[in-house]
Write a protein that holds these residues in place. Structure first.
Motif, PDB file in Angstrom:
ATOM      1  N   SER A  61       0.800  -1.224   0.000  1.00 30.37           N
ATOM      2  CA  SER A  61       0.000   0.000   0.000  1.00 30.37           C
ATOM      3  C   SER A  61       0.833   1.274   0.000  1.00 30.37           C
ATOM      4  O   SER A  61       0.356   2.334  -0.394  1.00 30.37           O
ATOM      5  CB  SER A  61      -0.899   0.019   1.242  1.00 30.37           C
ATOM      6  OG  SER A  61      -0.105   0.168   2.425  1.00 30.37           O
ATOM      7  N   HIS A  62       2.085   1.195   0.484  1.00 27.40           N
ATOM      8  CA  HIS A  62       2.920   2.378   0.675  1.00 27.40           C
ATOM      9  C   HIS A  62       2.210   3.408   1.562  1.00 27.40           C
ATOM     10  O   HIS A  62       2.254   4.606   1.312  1.00 27.40           O
ATOM     11  CB  HIS A  62       3.313   3.004  -0.669  1.00 27.40           C
ATOM     12  CG  HIS A  62       4.462   2.304  -1.325  1.00 27.40           C
ATOM     13  ND1 HIS A  62       4.317   1.090  -1.933  1.00 27.40           N
ATOM     14  CD2 HIS A  62       5.777   2.643  -1.438  1.00 27.40           C
ATOM     15  CE1 HIS A  62       5.485   0.691  -2.424  1.00 27.40           C
ATOM     16  NE2 HIS A  62       6.398   1.617  -2.128  1.00 27.40           N
ATOM     17  N   ILE A  63       1.572   2.908   2.615  1.00 30.46           N
ATOM     18  CA  ILE A  63       0.917   3.764   3.607  1.00 30.46           C
ATOM     19  C   ILE A  63       1.533   3.501   4.977  1.00 30.46           C
ATOM     20  O   ILE A  63       1.720   2.342   5.363  1.00 30.46           O
ATOM     21  CB  ILE A  63      -0.604   3.503   3.663  1.00 30.46           C
ATOM     22  CG1 ILE A  63      -1.256   3.807   2.314  1.00 30.46           C
ATOM     23  CG2 ILE A  63      -1.251   4.333   4.768  1.00 30.46           C
ATOM     24  CD1 ILE A  63      -2.725   3.428   2.262  1.00 30.46           C
ATOM     25  N   LEU A  64       1.851   4.591   5.679  1.00 31.48           N
ATOM     26  CA  LEU A  64       2.349   4.495   7.051  1.00 31.48           C
ATOM     27  C   LEU A  64       1.284   5.044   7.990  1.00 31.48           C
ATOM     28  O   LEU A  64       0.585   5.999   7.662  1.00 31.48           O
ATOM     29  CB  LEU A  64       3.634   5.317   7.226  1.00 31.48           C
ATOM     30  CG  LEU A  64       4.785   5.058   6.256  1.00 31.48           C
ATOM     31  CD1 LEU A  64       5.962   5.983   6.585  1.00 31.48           C
ATOM     32  CD2 LEU A  64       5.220   3.601   6.300  1.00 31.48           C
ATOM     33  N   GLY A  65       1.170   4.455   9.163  1.00 34.41           N
ATOM     34  CA  GLY A  65       0.241   4.946  10.168  1.00 34.41           C
ATOM     35  C   GLY A  65       0.985   5.730  11.237  1.00 34.41           C
ATOM     36  O   GLY A  65       2.029   5.297  11.709  1.00 34.41           O
ATOM     37  N   PHE A  66       0.460   6.902  11.586  1.00 35.21           N
ATOM     38  CA  PHE A  66       1.044   7.743  12.639  1.00 35.21           C
ATOM     39  C   PHE A  66       0.028   7.806  13.774  1.00 35.21           C
ATOM     40  O   PHE A  66      -1.044   8.384  13.626  1.00 35.21           O
ATOM     41  CB  PHE A  66       1.337   9.140  12.093  1.00 35.21           C
ATOM     42  CG  PHE A  66       2.104  10.033  13.036  1.00 35.21           C
ATOM     43  CD1 PHE A  66       3.453  10.287  12.835  1.00 35.21           C
ATOM     44  CD2 PHE A  66       1.471  10.631  14.126  1.00 35.21           C
ATOM     45  CE1 PHE A  66       4.157  11.118  13.694  1.00 35.21           C
ATOM     46  CE2 PHE A  66       2.160  11.464  14.983  1.00 35.21           C
ATOM     47  CZ  PHE A  66       3.508  11.710  14.773  1.00 35.21           C
ATOM     48  N   ILE A  67       0.367   7.196  14.916  1.00 31.51           N
ATOM     49  CA  ILE A  67      -0.537   7.134  16.056  1.00 31.51           C
ATOM     50  C   ILE A  67       0.018   8.006  17.170  1.00 31.51           C
ATOM     51  O   ILE A  67       1.169   7.839  17.589  1.00 31.51           O
ATOM     52  CB  ILE A  67      -0.679   5.687  16.571  1.00 31.51           C
ATOM     53  CG1 ILE A  67      -1.159   4.776  15.447  1.00 31.51           C
ATOM     54  CG2 ILE A  67      -1.631   5.624  17.754  1.00 31.51           C
ATOM     55  CD1 ILE A  67      -1.071   3.307  15.798  1.00 31.51           C
ATOM     56  N   SER A  68      -0.806   8.930  17.666  1.00 34.92           N
ATOM     57  CA  SER A  68      -0.343   9.807  18.729  1.00 34.92           C
ATOM     58  C   SER A  68      -1.331   9.801  19.885  1.00 34.92           C
ATOM     59  O   SER A  68      -2.493   9.439  19.718  1.00 34.92           O
ATOM     60  CB  SER A  68      -0.161  11.231  18.210  1.00 34.92           C
ATOM     61  OG  SER A  68      -1.413  11.781  17.849  1.00 34.92           O
ATOM     62  N   ASP A  69      -0.836  10.192  21.069  1.00 35.06           N
ATOM     63  CA  ASP A  69      -1.736  10.298  22.207  1.00 35.06           C
ATOM     64  C   ASP A  69      -2.373  11.688  22.243  1.00 35.06           C
ATOM     65  O   ASP A  69      -3.566  11.854  22.062  1.00 35.06           O
ATOM     66  CB  ASP A  69      -1.038   9.951  23.521  1.00 35.06           C
ATOM     67  CG  ASP A  69       0.312  10.636  23.692  1.00 35.06           C
ATOM     68  OD1 ASP A  69       0.703  11.428  22.816  1.00 35.06           O
ATOM     69  OD2 ASP A  69       0.984  10.372  24.706  1.00 35.06           O
ATOM     70  N   TYR A 117      -6.781  -0.698   6.279  1.00 36.88           N
ATOM     71  CA  TYR A 117      -6.399   0.096   5.112  1.00 36.88           C
ATOM     72  C   TYR A 117      -5.081  -0.396   4.493  1.00 36.88           C
ATOM     73  O   TYR A 117      -4.600   0.181   3.523  1.00 36.88           O
ATOM     74  CB  TYR A 117      -6.262   1.568   5.496  1.00 36.88           C
ATOM     75  CG  TYR A 117      -7.563   2.329   5.474  1.00 36.88           C
ATOM     76  CD1 TYR A 117      -8.097   2.805   4.280  1.00 36.88           C
ATOM     77  CD2 TYR A 117      -8.256   2.570   6.650  1.00 36.88           C
ATOM     78  CE1 TYR A 117      -9.301   3.502   4.264  1.00 36.88           C
ATOM     79  CE2 TYR A 117      -9.462   3.268   6.646  1.00 36.88           C
ATOM     80  CZ  TYR A 117      -9.973   3.729   5.442  1.00 36.88           C
ATOM     81  OH  TYR A 117     -11.164   4.417   5.432  1.00 36.88           O
ATOM     82  N   GLY A 118      -4.501  -1.423   5.088  1.00 37.13           N
ATOM     83  CA  GLY A 118      -3.275  -1.979   4.530  1.00 37.13           C
ATOM     84  C   GLY A 118      -2.022  -1.240   4.930  1.00 37.13           C
ATOM     85  O   GLY A 118      -1.002  -1.316   4.227  1.00 37.13           O
ATOM     86  N   VAL A 119      -2.073  -0.512   6.051  1.00 35.47           N
ATOM     87  CA  VAL A 119      -0.886   0.207   6.519  1.00 35.47           C
ATOM     88  C   VAL A 119       0.277  -0.771   6.699  1.00 35.47           C
ATOM     89  O   VAL A 119       0.122  -1.849   7.274  1.00 35.47           O
ATOM     90  CB  VAL A 119      -1.201   0.929   7.859  1.00 35.47           C
ATOM     91  CG1 VAL A 119       0.065   1.371   8.547  1.00 35.47           C
ATOM     92  CG2 VAL A 119      -2.101   2.122   7.599  1.00 35.47           C
ATOM     93  N   GLU A 120       1.459  -0.384   6.205  1.00 37.70           N
ATOM     94  CA  GLU A 120       2.609  -1.285   6.220  1.00 37.70           C
ATOM     95  C   GLU A 120       3.459  -1.177   7.483  1.00 37.70           C
ATOM     96  O   GLU A 120       4.256  -2.068   7.776  1.00 37.70           O
ATOM     97  CB  GLU A 120       3.481  -1.027   4.998  1.00 37.70           C
ATOM     98  CG  GLU A 120       2.777  -1.334   3.686  1.00 37.70           C
ATOM     99  CD  GLU A 120       3.743  -1.357   2.522  1.00 37.70           C
ATOM    100  OE1 GLU A 120       4.786  -2.042   2.615  1.00 37.70           O
ATOM    101  OE2 GLU A 120       3.469  -0.675   1.526  1.00 37.70           O
TER     102      GLU A 120
END
Length: 349
Positions: A61-69, A117-120
């Motif tokens: 997917s070439h998608i990165l997930g950014f998770i923040s508090d 979403y297929g985040v890698e």
């Protein structure tokens, strides 16, 4: 829209060579000058990769997930997201950002949604330097921790070099002529950064053979109680230099100095930390402060993550302007040096 074939024809190379370059798989395979020419022609022709077609073809997917508090709602730390976004874009990745407000149930829901979403891979970001346990739902995915350290040492991480912050700021005060240097610490939840900055402060005093007077150290939270403690320290101990845990606490020093008729930058030198624009640029005189490299940490985090996903060190793709600043991408627990911004609040010899 330009095609790989058109770029190949204009540069005189094969379509497969163009594909290697535009998919960042050219290192060690394509002559750097040829690769540069291909990128230039692709830019001139307005080439844009077909992300959906590539995803279907490569199952990626070439998608990165950014998770923040809470970081997405913190103005100056938003540069963390910008750094990660710029790095992802430079490698033809997209960044999906979610904010959980510290709610673990919501966090698990968002992680699951991103996976659908297929985040890698994931960048797991904290609002401030803290000990962190990575959620078990991320154990099966490439993950990088930003602005925190992993208590279980499962994933790579990056944090500011807090000891160096304390040392560099104190050393600068000493070199400006200060001998009685106070430390205004934090009496709240940011204990790791406070402890390490204090260690840097005391190390600088030892190195320059200056007596560490405990009467010059205090820890405060906010509001009137904090102002009272700082004012009492300045009035009773009369330091000639002050290192504050952050820019917000420098306000108390400025106010105390004004009450006592002391001139900041002349009678009393002050250094803060954060480079919070509202504080650092509106105080008069302008506050000398340490810039926390949120942008750089975000950039490193994304490049480190992409290196993990592709199992290939992406150091060569880091812009020259950042190469001397960022830690090695192979580091597991990286510390990034912070810049001291010299302004008007420190006396000049």
């Amino acid at each position: 829209m330009a095609t790989l074939r058109q770029i190949a024809e204009q540069t005189g190379v094969s379509i497969s060579t163009v594909s290697l370059v535009l998919n960042h798989r050219d290192q060690g395979r394509v002559n750097p000058e040829v690769a540069q020419r291909i990128r230039l022609v692709a830019q001139q022709l307005g080439y844009r990769p077909n992300t959906l077609a590539r995803s279907l073809r490569t199952n990626r997917s070439h998608i990165l997930g950014f998770i923040s508090d809470e970081i997405a709602t913190t103005p100056y730390a938003g540069r963390l997201i910008l750094g990660a976004q710029d790095a992802a874009r430079s490698m033809n990745y997209m960044l999906f950002t979610v904010n959980t407000n510290g709610d673990r149930t919501l966090e698990e829901h968002e992680i699951d949604a991103l996976k659908q979403y297929g985040v890698e891979g994931f960048i797991y970001a904290r609002m401030f330097h803290q000990a962190t346990t990575i959620p078990s739902s991320l154990h099966d995915a490439p993950t990088v921790l930003v602005d925190g350290f992993d208590v279980d040492h499962r994933v790579p991480s990056i944090v500011p070099d807090e000891r160096a912050i304390g040392f560099d700021a104190t050393e600068y005060l000493i070199q400006s002529g200060a001998q009685r240097i106070a430390y205004i610490g934090a009496a709240d939840r940011v204990t790791i950064a406070d402890t390490l900055r204090y260690e840097g402060y005391t190390r600088a005093l030892r190195q320059y053979r200056i007596n560490h007077d405990m009467a010059l150290t205090t820890s405060v939270t906010f509001n009137q109680a904090a102002q009272d403690k700082v004012s009492a320290l300045i009035e009773q101990e009369r330091p000639d230099g002050v290192l504050c845990f952050n820019d917000a606490r420098a306000w108390y020093v400025y106010f105390a100095a004004a009450q006592l008729g002391l001139r900041i930058g002349k009678d009393l030198s002050v250094v803060g930390v954060d480079n919070h624009r509202v504080s650092a640029e509106t105080m008069a005189p302008r506050l000398t402060t340490v810039d926390l490299p949120h942008y750089e940490m975000g950039y490193w985090g994304a490049m480190r993550l992409i290196s993990m996903i592709e199992q290939d060190d992406k150091s060569a793709h880091i812009p020259q302007a950042l190469r001397d600043t960022l830690p090695n991408l192979q580091e597991q627990e990286a510390h990034i040096h912070c810049t001291l911004l010299k302004k008007d609040s420190v006396r000049h010899q």
